[in-house]
Design a protein around this motif. Structure first.
Motif, PDB file in Angstrom:
ATOM      1  N   UNK A 191       1.042  -1.060   0.146  1.00  0.00           N
ATOM      2  CA  UNK A 191       0.619   0.257  -0.568  1.00  0.00           C
ATOM      3  C   UNK A 191       0.830   1.420   0.235  1.00  0.00           C
ATOM      4  N   UNK A 192       2.287   1.051   0.087  1.00  0.00           N
ATOM      5  CA  UNK A 192       2.972   1.964   0.419  1.00  0.00           C
ATOM      6  C   UNK A 192       4.307   2.458  -0.085  1.00  0.00           C
ATOM      7  N   UNK A 193       4.451   3.142  -0.955  1.00  0.00           N
ATOM      8  CA  UNK A 193       5.707   3.510  -1.469  1.00  0.00           C
ATOM      9  C   UNK A 193       7.142   4.572  -1.588  1.00  0.00           C
ATOM     10  N   UNK A 194       6.133   5.245  -0.477  1.00  0.00           N
ATOM     11  CA  UNK A 194       7.495   6.073   0.060  1.00  0.00           C
ATOM     12  C   UNK A 194       7.061   6.408   1.519  1.00  0.00           C
ATOM     13  N   UNK A 195       8.038   6.668   2.380  1.00  0.00           N
ATOM     14  CA  UNK A 195       7.768   6.722   3.718  1.00  0.00           C
ATOM     15  C   UNK A 195       8.473   8.160   4.296  1.00  0.00           C
ATOM     16  N   UNK A 196       7.827   9.591   4.115  1.00  0.00           N
ATOM     17  CA  UNK A 196       7.855  10.664   4.646  1.00  0.00           C
ATOM     18  C   UNK A 196       8.329  10.824   6.396  1.00  0.00           C
ATOM     19  N   UNK A 197       9.299  10.964   6.704  1.00  0.00           N
ATOM     20  CA  UNK A 197       9.435  11.787   8.301  1.00  0.00           C
ATOM     21  C   UNK A 197      10.206  13.108   8.238  1.00  0.00           C
ATOM     22  N   UNK A 198       9.680  13.776   9.440  1.00  0.00           N
ATOM     23  CA  UNK A 198      10.066  15.089   9.690  1.00  0.00           C
ATOM     24  C   UNK A 198      11.746  15.540   9.983  1.00  0.00           C
ATOM     25  N   UNK A 199      12.380  14.175  10.336  1.00  0.00           N
ATOM     26  CA  UNK A 199      13.405  14.139  10.749  1.00  0.00           C
ATOM     27  C   UNK A 199      13.832  12.481  11.037  1.00  0.00           C
ATOM     28  N   UNK A 200      15.117  11.854  10.245  1.00  0.00           N
ATOM     29  CA  UNK A 200      15.404  10.417  10.953  1.00  0.00           C
ATOM     30  C   UNK A 200      14.581   9.784  11.947  1.00  0.00           C
ATOM     31  N   UNK A 201      15.090  10.822  13.051  1.00  0.00           N
ATOM     32  CA  UNK A 201      14.826  10.107  14.482  1.00  0.00           C
ATOM     33  C   UNK A 201      13.453   9.594  15.167  1.00  0.00           C
ATOM     34  N   UNK A 202      12.769  10.170  14.352  1.00  0.00           N
ATOM     35  CA  UNK A 202      11.310  10.459  14.368  1.00  0.00           C
ATOM     36  C   UNK A 202      10.994   8.889  14.142  1.00  0.00           C
ATOM     37  N   UNK A 203      11.868   8.186  13.111  1.00  0.00           N
ATOM     38  CA  UNK A 203      11.227   6.404  12.794  1.00  0.00           C
ATOM     39  C   UNK A 203      11.909   6.162  13.620  1.00  0.00           C
ATOM     40  N   UNK A 204      13.688   5.901  13.982  1.00  0.00           N
ATOM     41  CA  UNK A 204      14.176   5.354  14.903  1.00  0.00           C
ATOM     42  C   UNK A 204      15.953   5.972  15.516  1.00  0.00           C
ATOM     43  N   UNK A 205      15.912   5.881  16.438  1.00  0.00           N
ATOM     44  CA  UNK A 205      17.140   6.226  17.276  1.00  0.00           C
ATOM     45  C   UNK A 205      18.162   5.226  17.798  1.00  0.00           C
ATOM     46  N   UNK A 206      17.908   4.123  17.010  1.00  0.00           N
ATOM     47  CA  UNK A 206      18.471   2.635  16.632  1.00  0.00           C
ATOM     48  C   UNK A 206      19.367   1.948  15.881  1.00  0.00           C
ATOM     49  N   UNK A 207      20.107   1.877  15.605  1.00  0.00           N
ATOM     50  CA  UNK A 207      21.395   1.943  14.302  1.00  0.00           C
ATOM     51  C   UNK A 207      21.041   0.539  13.543  1.00  0.00           C
ATOM     52  N   UNK A 208      20.373  -0.420  14.590  1.00  0.00           N
ATOM     53  CA  UNK A 208      19.755  -1.938  13.880  1.00  0.00           C
ATOM     54  C   UNK A 208      18.570  -1.560  14.107  1.00  0.00           C
ATOM     55  N   UNK A 209      17.692  -1.078  15.012  1.00  0.00           N
ATOM     56  CA  UNK A 209      16.422  -1.049  14.349  1.00  0.00           C
ATOM     57  C   UNK A 209      16.064  -0.222  12.483  1.00  0.00           C
ATOM     58  N   UNK A 210      17.090   0.837  12.659  1.00  0.00           N
ATOM     59  CA  UNK A 210      17.704   1.363  11.249  1.00  0.00           C
ATOM     60  C   UNK A 210      17.519   0.280   9.832  1.00  0.00           C
ATOM     61  N   UNK A 211      18.901  -0.251   9.801  1.00  0.00           N
ATOM     62  CA  UNK A 211      19.048  -1.356   9.872  1.00  0.00           C
ATOM     63  C   UNK A 211      17.920  -2.182   8.878  1.00  0.00           C
ATOM     64  N   UNK A 212      17.080  -2.770   9.986  1.00  0.00           N
ATOM     65  CA  UNK A 212      15.986  -3.741   9.630  1.00  0.00           C
ATOM     66  C   UNK A 212      15.270  -3.287   8.722  1.00  0.00           C
ATOM     67  N   UNK A 213      14.880  -1.705   9.476  1.00  0.00           N
ATOM     68  CA  UNK A 213      14.007  -0.874   8.887  1.00  0.00           C
ATOM     69  C   UNK A 213      14.380  -1.018   6.777  1.00  0.00           C
ATOM     70  N   UNK A 214      15.293  -0.821   6.755  1.00  0.00           N
ATOM     71  CA  UNK A 214      16.059  -0.188   5.421  1.00  0.00           C
ATOM     72  C   UNK A 214      15.983  -1.773   5.003  1.00  0.00           C
TER      73      UNK A 214
END
Length: 159
Positions: free
Chosen positions: A82-105
């Motif tokens: 249902x989604x092609x693009x995620x828009x966030x105000x700042x990256x840290x709104x999405x996550x503050x964890x490098x491990x979680x960021x890698x999983x998200x990517x």
């Protein structure tokens, strides 16, 4: 001249605030983040970007983990196509964890979803954004430290 068909880019705006303080106000930080995201999407309308009506708002949830209801729903909608693009105000709104960021990517890559940080000139939809993702491990650690310290200092001085 023949007009090209532009593919619609379905954009989900994700917002988060660590505490629920002030969320009862008529116009709160989640709404401000969403408004910023909507304005950015409008600026990209020439590329086919359109905001989804669904709200993905996590008020009162830490960015230090992925145990957030709106984030989980966002992931479900990504997997459902249902989604092609995620828009966030700042990256840290999405996550503050490098491990979680890698999983998200990894999830974003698997489902061909891009993301953009409105205030940090980070956009994986274009080639430069994808390149910066390829080089993400060390730079993201440094960026996270810088943004977190900036966020902390802004919190301390009340800005």
């Amino acid at each position: 001249m023949k007009q090209e068909n532009i593919k619609t880019i379905r954009c989900a705006i994700y917002t988060r605030k660590s505490t629920d303080e002030g969320l009862d106000k008529e116009f709160n930080t989640l709404e401000a983040q969403r408004e910023s995201g909507l304005n950015y999407i409008k600026s990209q309308a020439y590329q086919g970007w359109e905001a989804l009506a669904d709200h993905y708002d996590d008020g009162g949830f830490s960015g230090g983990n992925m145990n957030r209801p709106a984030l989980k729903r966002l992931f479900e909608d990504i997997k459902a196509g249902k989604i092609d693009m995620i828009v966030v105000y700042k990256i840290d709104r999405l996550t503050r964890s490098l491990t979680d960021f890698s999983k998200m990517v990894e999830l974003f890559d698997e489902y061909q979803v891009s993301f953009v940080s409105v205030t940090q000139n980070f956009n994986t939809y274009d080639s430069m954004g994808r390149l910066s993702l390829l080089l993400r491990e060390l730079p993201f650690v440094h960026i996270t430290v810088l943004f977190s310290s900036n966020h902390l200092s802004n919190t301390i001085i009340g800005t």
